[in-house]
Design a protein around this motif. Sequence first.
Motif, mmCIF file in Angstrom:
data_model
loop_
_atom_site.group_PDB
_atom_site.id
_atom_site.type_symbol
_atom_site.label_atom_id
_atom_site.label_comp_id
_atom_site.label_asym_id
_atom_site.label_seq_id
_atom_site.Cartn_x
_atom_site.Cartn_y
_atom_site.Cartn_z
ATOM 1 N N GLY A 46 0.810 -1.199 0.000
ATOM 2 C CA GLY A 46 0.000 0.000 0.000
ATOM 3 C C GLY A 46 0.850 1.259 0.000
ATOM 4 O O GLY A 46 2.071 1.194 -0.126
ATOM 5 N N ARG A 47 0.197 2.397 0.135
ATOM 6 C CA ARG A 47 0.920 3.660 0.233
ATOM 7 C C ARG A 47 1.034 4.053 1.698
ATOM 8 O O ARG A 47 0.044 4.107 2.418
ATOM 9 N N TYR A 48 2.261 4.332 2.114
ATOM 10 C CA TYR A 48 2.549 4.674 3.496
ATOM 11 C C TYR A 48 2.889 6.154 3.623
ATOM 12 O O TYR A 48 3.678 6.685 2.832
ATOM 13 N N ASN A 49 2.292 6.799 4.618
ATOM 14 C CA ASN A 49 2.604 8.181 4.951
ATOM 15 C C ASN A 49 3.147 8.211 6.374
ATOM 16 O O ASN A 49 2.535 7.637 7.284
ATOM 17 N N LEU A 50 4.283 8.853 6.563
ATOM 18 C CA LEU A 50 4.953 8.802 7.852
ATOM 19 C C LEU A 50 5.522 10.163 8.220
ATOM 20 O O LEU A 50 6.236 10.782 7.431
ATOM 21 N N GLU A 51 5.177 10.625 9.434
ATOM 22 C CA GLU A 51 5.741 11.868 9.956
ATOM 23 C C GLU A 51 7.077 11.555 10.627
ATOM 24 O O GLU A 51 7.162 10.667 11.470
ATOM 25 N N THR A 52 8.107 12.297 10.235
ATOM 26 C CA THR A 52 9.439 12.067 10.799
ATOM 27 C C THR A 52 10.088 13.411 11.134
ATOM 28 O O THR A 52 9.559 14.474 10.820
ATOM 29 N N GLU A 53 11.234 13.333 11.776
ATOM 30 C CA GLU A 53 12.063 14.515 11.949
ATOM 31 C C GLU A 53 13.508 14.134 11.686
ATOM 32 O O GLU A 53 13.895 12.962 11.836
ATOM 33 N N VAL A 54 14.287 15.114 11.269
ATOM 34 C CA VAL A 54 15.699 14.859 10.996
ATOM 35 C C VAL A 54 16.406 14.550 12.314
ATOM 36 O O VAL A 54 16.349 15.337 13.262
ATOM 37 N N PHE A 55 17.046 13.394 12.371
ATOM 38 C CA PHE A 55 17.823 13.025 13.548
ATOM 39 C C PHE A 55 19.265 13.496 13.392
ATOM 40 O O PHE A 55 19.851 14.080 14.296
ATOM 41 N N GLU A 56 19.805 13.241 12.212
ATOM 42 C CA GLU A 56 21.155 13.709 11.912
ATOM 43 C C GLU A 56 21.407 13.594 10.418
ATOM 44 O O GLU A 56 20.682 12.918 9.694
ATOM 45 N N LEU A 57 22.427 14.305 9.953
ATOM 46 C CA LEU A 57 22.901 14.169 8.581
ATOM 47 C C LEU A 57 24.208 13.406 8.620
ATOM 48 O O LEU A 57 25.112 13.755 9.385
ATOM 49 N N ARG A 58 24.278 12.371 7.835
ATOM 50 C CA ARG A 58 25.495 11.582 7.764
ATOM 51 C C ARG A 58 26.245 11.993 6.503
ATOM 52 O O ARG A 58 26.078 11.415 5.438
ATOM 53 N N GLY A 59 27.009 13.029 6.667
ATOM 54 C CA GLY A 59 27.657 13.656 5.520
ATOM 55 C C GLY A 59 28.655 12.792 4.809
ATOM 56 O O GLY A 59 28.898 12.961 3.610
ATOM 57 N N ASP A 60 29.231 11.836 5.543
ATOM 58 C CA ASP A 60 30.246 10.999 4.911
ATOM 59 C C ASP A 60 29.664 10.130 3.814
ATOM 60 O O ASP A 60 30.359 9.741 2.872
ATOM 61 N N ILE A 61 28.371 9.816 3.926
ATOM 62 C CA ILE A 61 27.734 8.990 2.895
ATOM 63 C C ILE A 61 26.481 9.669 2.347
ATOM 64 O O ILE A 61 25.642 9.036 1.721
ATOM 65 N N SER A 62 26.328 10.970 2.589
ATOM 66 C CA SER A 62 25.244 11.786 2.029
ATOM 67 C C SER A 62 23.867 11.207 2.312
ATOM 68 O O SER A 62 23.060 10.984 1.404
ATOM 69 N N LEU A 63 23.599 10.967 3.604
ATOM 70 C CA LEU A 63 22.318 10.400 3.996
ATOM 71 C C LEU A 63 21.634 11.258 5.049
ATOM 72 O O LEU A 63 22.279 11.909 5.873
ATOM 73 N N LEU A 64 20.299 11.231 4.996
ATOM 74 C CA LEU A 64 19.471 11.787 6.054
ATOM 75 C C LEU A 64 19.053 10.638 6.963
ATOM 76 O O LEU A 64 18.542 9.621 6.483
ATOM 77 N N ALA A 65 19.272 10.785 8.252
ATOM 78 C CA ALA A 65 18.770 9.813 9.221
ATOM 79 C C ALA A 65 17.486 10.403 9.808
ATOM 80 O O ALA A 65 17.514 11.452 10.457
ATOM 81 N N LEU A 66 16.355 9.743 9.568
ATOM 82 C CA LEU A 66 15.054 10.266 9.948
ATOM 83 C C LEU A 66 14.432 9.432 11.057
ATOM 84 O O LEU A 66 14.381 8.202 10.975
ATOM 85 N N LYS A 67 13.949 10.121 12.072
ATOM 86 C CA LYS A 67 13.330 9.458 13.215
ATOM 87 C C LYS A 67 11.809 9.523 13.083
ATOM 88 O O LYS A 67 11.232 10.616 13.037
ATOM 89 N N PRO A 68 11.124 8.371 13.013
ATOM 90 C CA PRO A 68 9.658 8.374 12.950
ATOM 91 C C PRO A 68 9.072 8.975 14.223
ATOM 92 O O PRO A 68 9.540 8.701 15.329
#
Length: 214
Positions: free
Chosen positions: A65-87
């Motif tokens: 199905g289609r999932y909708n999820l509210e998150t917030e930025v936990f941290e940016l992992r700049g070494d591998i260009s990723l957003l770590a998002l906390k539900p």
Amino acid sequence: MNLDKVFQRGLEVDIYSKALDQSWKSEVFGVDEGLILAQLPSDGADIERLRPNVRLKLSALAETGRYNLETEVFELRGDISLLALKPLKEASVIQRREFYRLRNPNIGLKYRLVETSQDLYSSRLYFARALDISGGGAAIEIPNDPDIKVKKRIRLQIHLPSLEESINIVGEILGATLGDDGFLTVRVYFNTIKESDRDKVIGFLLKEQAIRRD
């Protein structure tokens, strides 16, 4: 909900920030200790403002199905260009059955492109013909318009026969095809809709489906 089963590596997600008034497409890298790892946008987003505690809404179409999820930025992992998002809470899901698409629905429909915030409230809307509709989107037919482009926002006002009040939806244009008759077929994804209004649309679809089967 098991995040690992839904947000698998390679899953395409739409990310929206109300605070930044920006949206972009991303891809899931994986899940790590309850955090969803998503690739940073390569362009079109103000990365400098993507700081811890900034709230982001994720939307993804998975197998179930289609999932909708509210998150917030936990941290940016700049070494591998990723957003770590906390539900922030449990994801809402629209089951695949709710994406049943009804062709040539008997509904009233008007539209307006959303270029500025004023377009969201303007009473000047234009008539369109609904080619099909589901709980997640619609295909509409309108006169040819060079301003209709993929990823632009479009406001839809839908009147269902069983309701006195209209349903207002803001969607994203997924595609537009010009027909030989000079009319555009525009495919729209509902990315801003009240869940109570989505339920009304789905209820109408199920009722019409039952009538057409009789």
